[in-house]
Design a protein around this motif. Sequence first.
Motif, PDB file in Angstrom:
ATOM      1  N   GLY A  16      88.943 -22.971 -29.418  1.00  0.00           N
ATOM      2  CA  GLY A  16      87.799 -23.654 -30.016  1.00  0.00           C
ATOM      3  C   GLY A  16      86.777 -22.749 -30.670  1.00  0.00           C
ATOM      4  N   SER A  17      87.017 -21.442 -30.693  1.00  0.00           N
ATOM      5  CA  SER A  17      86.086 -20.502 -31.314  1.00  0.00           C
ATOM      6  C   SER A  17      86.734 -19.823 -32.517  1.00  0.00           C
ATOM      7  N   SER A  18      85.938 -19.578 -33.547  1.00  0.00           N
ATOM      8  CA  SER A  18      86.436 -18.909 -34.752  1.00  0.00           C
ATOM      9  C   SER A  18      86.595 -17.414 -34.513  1.00  0.00           C
ATOM     10  N   LEU A  19      87.769 -16.903 -34.901  1.00  0.00           N
ATOM     11  CA  LEU A  19      88.011 -15.464 -34.843  1.00  0.00           C
ATOM     12  C   LEU A  19      87.855 -14.829 -36.210  1.00  0.00           C
ATOM     13  N   VAL A  20      88.287 -15.568 -37.252  1.00  0.00           N
ATOM     14  CA  VAL A  20      88.381 -15.024 -38.605  1.00  0.00           C
ATOM     15  C   VAL A  20      88.012 -16.095 -39.615  1.00  0.00           C
ATOM     16  N   HIS A  21      87.314 -15.671 -40.673  1.00  0.00           N
ATOM     17  CA  HIS A  21      87.140 -16.505 -41.865  1.00  0.00           C
ATOM     18  C   HIS A  21      87.624 -15.656 -43.038  1.00  0.00           C
ATOM     19  N   THR A  62      93.913 -19.382 -58.293  1.00  0.00           N
ATOM     20  CA  THR A  62      93.525 -20.407 -57.327  1.00  0.00           C
ATOM     21  C   THR A  62      92.768 -19.730 -56.193  1.00  0.00           C
ATOM     22  N   VAL A  63      91.684 -20.363 -55.746  1.00  0.00           N
ATOM     23  CA  VAL A  63      90.865 -19.844 -54.652  1.00  0.00           C
ATOM     24  C   VAL A  63      91.147 -20.687 -53.407  1.00  0.00           C
ATOM     25  N   CYS A  64      91.312 -20.004 -52.287  1.00  0.00           N
ATOM     26  CA  CYS A  64      91.636 -20.674 -51.027  1.00  0.00           C
ATOM     27  C   CYS A  64      90.798 -20.066 -49.907  1.00  0.00           C
ATOM     28  N   GLU A  65      90.471 -20.880 -48.902  1.00  0.00           N
ATOM     29  CA  GLU A  65      89.760 -20.402 -47.717  1.00  0.00           C
ATOM     30  C   GLU A  65      90.605 -20.675 -46.490  1.00  0.00           C
ATOM     31  N   ALA A  66      90.445 -19.851 -45.473  1.00  0.00           N
ATOM     32  CA  ALA A  66      91.183 -20.038 -44.227  1.00  0.00           C
ATOM     33  C   ALA A  66      90.347 -19.587 -43.033  1.00  0.00           C
ATOM     34  N   ASP A  67      90.709 -20.131 -41.884  1.00  0.00           N
ATOM     35  CA  ASP A  67      90.079 -19.774 -40.618  1.00  0.00           C
ATOM     36  C   ASP A  67      91.162 -19.613 -39.573  1.00  0.00           C
ATOM     37  N   VAL A  68      90.899 -18.741 -38.595  1.00  0.00           N
ATOM     38  CA  VAL A  68      91.751 -18.633 -37.409  1.00  0.00           C
ATOM     39  C   VAL A  68      90.865 -18.929 -36.219  1.00  0.00           C
ATOM     40  N   GLU A  69      91.335 -19.857 -35.373  1.00  0.00           N
ATOM     41  CA  GLU A  69      90.593 -20.226 -34.168  1.00  0.00           C
ATOM     42  C   GLU A  69      91.429 -19.985 -32.924  1.00  0.00           C
ATOM     43  N   TYR A 123      86.047 -10.662 -39.775  1.00  0.00           N
ATOM     44  CA  TYR A 123      86.452 -10.759 -38.373  1.00  0.00           C
ATOM     45  C   TYR A 123      85.203 -11.109 -37.568  1.00  0.00           C
ATOM     46  N   LEU A 124      85.210 -12.267 -36.916  1.00  0.00           N
ATOM     47  CA  LEU A 124      84.033 -12.776 -36.233  1.00  0.00           C
ATOM     48  C   LEU A 124      83.992 -12.425 -34.750  1.00  0.00           C
ATOM     49  N   ARG A 125      85.149 -12.386 -34.124  1.00  0.00           N
ATOM     50  CA  ARG A 125      85.230 -12.020 -32.707  1.00  0.00           C
ATOM     51  C   ARG A 125      86.661 -11.619 -32.402  1.00  0.00           C
ATOM     52  N   PRO A 126      86.882 -10.853 -31.350  1.00  0.00           N
ATOM     53  CA  PRO A 126      88.248 -10.416 -31.034  1.00  0.00           C
ATOM     54  C   PRO A 126      89.075 -11.558 -30.449  1.00  0.00           C
ATOM     55  N   GLY A 127      90.367 -11.500 -30.742  1.00  0.00           N
ATOM     56  CA  GLY A 127      91.303 -12.456 -30.158  1.00  0.00           C
ATOM     57  C   GLY A 127      91.982 -11.845 -28.948  1.00  0.00           C
ATOM     58  N   LYS A 128      92.570 -12.710 -28.137  1.00  0.00           N
ATOM     59  CA  LYS A 128      93.257 -12.282 -26.922  1.00  0.00           C
ATOM     60  C   LYS A 128      94.636 -12.944 -26.907  1.00  0.00           C
ATOM     61  N   PRO A 129      95.492 -12.567 -25.989  1.00  0.00           N
ATOM     62  CA  PRO A 129      96.778 -13.255 -25.905  1.00  0.00           C
ATOM     63  C   PRO A 129      96.563 -14.756 -25.713  1.00  0.00           C
ATOM     64  N   GLY A 130      97.409 -15.551 -26.363  1.00  0.00           N
ATOM     65  CA  GLY A 130      97.299 -17.009 -26.294  1.00  0.00           C
ATOM     66  C   GLY A 130      97.464 -17.620 -27.670  1.00  0.00           C
ATOM     67  N   GLU A 131      97.273 -18.920 -27.747  1.00  0.00           N
ATOM     68  CA  GLU A 131      97.494 -19.643 -28.999  1.00  0.00           C
ATOM     69  C   GLU A 131      96.426 -19.330 -30.050  1.00  0.00           C
ATOM     70  N   LEU A 132      96.908 -19.022 -31.252  1.00  0.00           N
ATOM     71  CA  LEU A 132      96.051 -18.836 -32.420  1.00  0.00           C
ATOM     72  C   LEU A 132      96.399 -19.936 -33.406  1.00  0.00           C
ATOM     73  N   ARG A 133      95.401 -20.541 -34.031  1.00  0.00           N
ATOM     74  CA  ARG A 133      95.646 -21.607 -35.003  1.00  0.00           C
ATOM     75  C   ARG A 133      94.951 -21.254 -36.310  1.00  0.00           C
ATOM     76  N   ALA A 134      95.746 -21.071 -37.341  1.00  0.00           N
ATOM     77  CA  ALA A 134      95.219 -20.791 -38.684  1.00  0.00           C
ATOM     78  C   ALA A 134      95.247 -22.070 -39.501  1.00  0.00           C
ATOM     79  N   THR A 135      94.172 -22.335 -40.227  1.00  0.00           N
ATOM     80  CA  THR A 135      94.098 -23.470 -41.141  1.00  0.00           C
ATOM     81  C   THR A 135      93.627 -22.951 -42.492  1.00  0.00           C
ATOM     82  N   ALA A 136      94.121 -23.557 -43.556  1.00  0.00           N
ATOM     83  CA  ALA A 136      93.742 -23.129 -44.903  1.00  0.00           C
ATOM     84  C   ALA A 136      93.594 -24.343 -45.803  1.00  0.00           C
TER      85      ALA A 136
END
Length: 116
Positions: free
Chosen positions: A101-106, A91-98, A68-81
């Motif tokens: 424009g800022s990363s919340l999670v890796h 199988t190994v996979c990576e994902a991020d939540v932004e 967890y890189l920073r806290p999220g707030k109400p609004g759009e969250l975009r996860a990519t994997a």
Amino acid sequence: MSTIGAQAPEGDGGRATLTVDADERHLNAAGTVHGGMLATLVDATMGAAIRSAVDGETPATSQLTITYLRPGKPGELRATAEVRKRGESLTVCEADVEQDGSSLVHALATFALLED
């Protein structure tokens, strides 16, 4: 996904995305997006990425590490994997939540592949 108010992730060629609008039901007592919500987003999105890269197998999460890189707030969250490595049974996979424009999670996960 309907429980958290999200559509199913869209996956193709070992990549997937999921967008959800975080609202009051997704927040913890501190008023930020609950860590469990973010974990659900990365797990579901990684599963969709893997399903888009394999044929006739179902991914089952065997290990999940979330930073967890920073806290999220109400609004759009975009996860990519993206699938990073495919083995015979894992199988190994990576994902991020932004957000905004800022990363919340890796996240990094290992999935077992189960035959359908």
